[in-house]
Design a protein around this motif. Sequence first.
Motif, PDB file in Angstrom:
ATOM      1  N   ALA A  28      68.744 -38.286  20.724  1.00 29.44           N
ATOM      2  CA  ALA A  28      68.241 -37.086  21.389  1.00 29.44           C
ATOM      3  C   ALA A  28      66.788 -37.249  21.753  1.00 29.44           C
ATOM      4  O   ALA A  28      66.168 -36.421  22.779  1.00 29.44           O
ATOM      5  N   LYS A  56      66.793 -37.051  27.008  1.00 29.84           N
ATOM      6  CA  LYS A  56      66.418 -35.427  27.118  1.00 29.84           C
ATOM      7  C   LYS A  56      67.438 -34.787  27.997  1.00 29.84           C
ATOM      8  O   LYS A  56      68.260 -35.442  28.965  1.00 29.84           O
ATOM      9  N   PRO A  57      67.622 -33.334  27.913  1.00 25.49           N
ATOM     10  CA  PRO A  57      68.635 -32.756  28.676  1.00 25.49           C
ATOM     11  C   PRO A  57      68.200 -32.543  29.855  1.00 25.49           C
ATOM     12  O   PRO A  57      67.029 -32.813  30.324  1.00 25.49           O
ATOM     13  N   SER A  58      69.002 -32.568  30.932  1.00 25.92           N
ATOM     14  CA  SER A  58      68.811 -32.317  32.390  1.00 25.92           C
ATOM     15  C   SER A  58      67.843 -31.175  32.842  1.00 25.92           C
ATOM     16  O   SER A  58      68.070 -30.251  32.108  1.00 25.92           O
ATOM     17  N   ALA A 115      65.968 -27.559  31.310  1.00 26.41           N
ATOM     18  CA  ALA A 115      66.143 -28.266  30.087  1.00 26.41           C
ATOM     19  C   ALA A 115      66.786 -27.287  29.136  1.00 26.41           C
ATOM     20  O   ALA A 115      67.762 -27.678  28.183  1.00 26.41           O
ATOM     21  N   GLU A 129      70.330 -26.215  29.865  1.00 22.94           N
ATOM     22  CA  GLU A 129      71.372 -27.634  29.515  1.00 22.94           C
ATOM     23  C   GLU A 129      71.601 -27.598  28.140  1.00 22.94           C
ATOM     24  O   GLU A 129      72.641 -27.908  27.740  1.00 22.94           O
ATOM     25  N   ALA A 130      70.443 -27.554  27.373  1.00 24.91           N
ATOM     26  CA  ALA A 130      70.648 -28.017  26.115  1.00 24.91           C
ATOM     27  C   ALA A 130      71.438 -26.983  25.215  1.00 24.91           C
ATOM     28  O   ALA A 130      72.118 -27.196  24.409  1.00 24.91           O
ATOM     29  N   VAL A 179      75.400 -27.545  26.332  1.00 26.36           N
ATOM     30  CA  VAL A 179      75.581 -28.663  25.733  1.00 26.36           C
ATOM     31  C   VAL A 179      75.972 -28.530  24.167  1.00 26.36           C
ATOM     32  O   VAL A 179      76.864 -28.780  23.619  1.00 26.36           O
ATOM     33  N   GLU A 197      75.054 -34.088  25.310  1.00 24.15           N
ATOM     34  CA  GLU A 197      74.381 -34.839  26.281  1.00 24.15           C
ATOM     35  C   GLU A 197      74.087 -36.366  26.086  1.00 24.15           C
ATOM     36  O   GLU A 197      74.004 -37.079  27.026  1.00 24.15           O
TER      37      GLU A 197
END
Length: 315
Positions: free
Chosen positions: A156, A160-162, A167, A170-171, A174, A303
């Motif tokens: 992680a 990184k998250p999109s 971010a 997205e996190a 997920v 992710e």
Amino acid sequence: MPPPQSWRRLQAEDENSDEDARSRQHQNRDDSDDEAEYESGDGMDVDGNPAQQADNQLAKKLVRYAISCEYSRTAIRRDGIKERVLGNHGRSFKRIFTLAQKQLRDVWGMEMRELPVREKMSLQEKRQAMKSNSQLKTGSGSYILASTLPEPYRSAAILKPSKTPSAEEEATYVAFYTMVVSLIWLNAGELSDQKLKRYLMRLNADQNVSNEKTEVTLKKMERHGYVVRKVERPPIGQDGEHTMTWHVGPRAKEEVGLDGVMGMVREVYGERNPDLEKKLRSSLGLRGRAAAGAGEDAGGAGESSRMGGGDEEGD
């Protein structure tokens, strides 16, 4: 006749204009060479076989199509590839697919992995499958992108998250779908709607997930293939209420997987211990697996396993 000074000035202007023309001509030639090199991909196929050049262009087109599908978490379907990429070259599917896989692995660190076939969930579906004499499907014809990067690069801290839509959102998404998928898997692959709501209430997520209604998030998870909602209604003419159950979707099986579920449980309960591993493996139906398998690290819940993994190609 113009004076000598004017004549020399005119002659200098003519020479400058000739030099400018030669410079422009040289520049145009360089630009043409650059365009030809770009169109050929790496400049190596300009003088190659025209058929090979055409295949390379179709493979690049397939790569772009696959990445655009994954960006929106849309399954890469065989029919979509034939319609949007291959066109009149449908018979070249296997060859173009193989070239695209090579480009994805060598350049992007990803590959297309075929999703599992949708399982027969209801009793009626199972009975129809048993009565049917049709051949079982060996593949779903749908793919997702999975990472081919070595395990150390899937942490992680690196992936990184999109940033789309953000971010943080997205996190959160997920984490939420990984948690719901894990709960379903730990309940023998089937979770009633009432039980799911009780779990979400304990997590204070029964109404909202971040800035979004929980019901909207669950529908989005259905659309993306992380979960499958199954509604069973009583037979016609019989009284009774319909029942709703949740199952693991095809994308979750490929993207999260059992390793992702085990990794999440270990992260929640802390360090591994024999009792935890025994209960975890029992809940997931992994009693028959080798004991060494329990020591493997979770291969990227959420992710970290997106855009990664899989089967070579479809026919």
